[in-house]
Design a protein around this motif. Structure first.
Motif, PDB file in Angstrom:
ATOM      1  N   PHE A  21       0.838  -1.206   0.000  1.00  0.00           N
ATOM      2  CA  PHE A  21       0.000   0.000   0.000  1.00  0.00           C
ATOM      3  C   PHE A  21       0.870   1.253   0.000  1.00  0.00           C
ATOM      4  CE2 PHE A  21      -3.026  -3.024   2.040  1.00  0.00           C
ATOM      5  CZ  PHE A  21      -4.056  -2.919   1.128  1.00  0.00           C
ATOM      6  N   GLY A  45      -1.760  -0.879  -5.153  1.00  0.00           N
ATOM      7  CA  GLY A  45      -2.682  -0.746  -4.027  1.00  0.00           C
ATOM      8  C   GLY A  45      -4.035  -1.375  -4.304  1.00  0.00           C
ATOM      9  N   LEU A  46      -4.521  -1.200  -5.530  1.00  0.00           N
ATOM     10  CA  LEU A  46      -5.829  -1.766  -5.887  1.00  0.00           C
ATOM     11  C   LEU A  46      -5.779  -3.287  -5.929  1.00  0.00           C
ATOM     12  CD1 LEU A  46      -6.849   0.716  -8.721  1.00  0.00           C
ATOM     13  CD2 LEU A  46      -7.593   0.729  -6.323  1.00  0.00           C
ATOM     14  N   GLY A  60      -5.087  -4.517  -2.389  1.00  0.00           N
ATOM     15  CA  GLY A  60      -6.257  -4.250  -1.542  1.00  0.00           C
ATOM     16  C   GLY A  60      -7.348  -5.284  -1.718  1.00  0.00           C
ATOM     17  N   GLY A  72     -10.737   2.278  -6.325  1.00  0.00           N
ATOM     18  CA  GLY A  72     -10.131   2.855  -5.126  1.00  0.00           C
ATOM     19  C   GLY A  72     -11.168   3.288  -4.111  1.00  0.00           C
ATOM     20  N   LEU A  94      -4.652   4.325  -0.085  1.00  0.00           N
ATOM     21  CA  LEU A  94      -5.578   4.164  -1.203  1.00  0.00           C
ATOM     22  C   LEU A  94      -6.171   5.503  -1.657  1.00  0.00           C
ATOM     23  CD1 LEU A  94      -7.482   0.917  -0.120  1.00  0.00           C
ATOM     24  CD2 LEU A  94      -5.888   1.156  -2.050  1.00  0.00           C
TER      25      LEU A  94
END
Length: 149
Positions: free
Chosen positions: A19, A49-50, A53, A102, A144
């Motif tokens: 992240f 990050g996506l 995540g 996001g 994010l």
């Protein structure tokens, strides 16, 4: 809330690295360009990050499922049902492009914190759970959010 065990804290913090890397490579374009060339665009900027995540929301479904095994009867059944929500959320809500993905992941992590609290309040999660989860969630949401600014 009690002190977070060292191993859980260190591993939780290590889990923030992708992240943080996504945020750094978004804020610093030169680092982002280097990262895209060196390790690939999927591991750069908002995409890391996506992608990560969605994986972590799915992982957290498994964690909550494990907590539900500590319950019985209707509490267990409700726990199992609630535990699959983060994974389903990640699956259904992250396909509409980086901005909507996001926003959806941020909403998913905030909602996950509510589920964490519920399992913790029912004493299915360890006493230190919320101390760890609040700290990690704040960092995840901030990282994010950076590409959305």
């Amino acid at each position: 809330m009690t002190q977070i065990p060292r191993a859980a804290l260190l591993l939780g913090l290590a889990g923030l690295i992708p992240f943080a890397w996504g945020a750094v490579t978004t804020i610093l374009p030169d680092v982002g360009m280097w990262s895209a060339r060196a390790i690939g665009p999927r591991f750069t900027g908002p995409y890391v990050g996506l992608f990560y995540g969605a994986i972590i929301l799915s992982f957290m479904s498994g964690v909550l499922w494990g907590f539900a095994t500590r319950a019985t009867g209707q509490v267990a059944a409700t726990g199992y049902a609630l535990s699959v929500i983060p994974a389903l959320w990640a699956f259904f809500m992250t396909g509409g492009g980086p901005t909507s993905a996001g926003i959806s992941l941020i909403a998913g992590f905030i909602a996950l914190l509510g589920l964490d609290w519920l399992f913790w309040k029912q004493e299915l999660a360890p006493p230190w759970w919320m101390s760890l989860r609040i700290m990690l969630t704040v960092v995840v949401v901030a990282c994010l959010a950076i590409p959305l600014i």
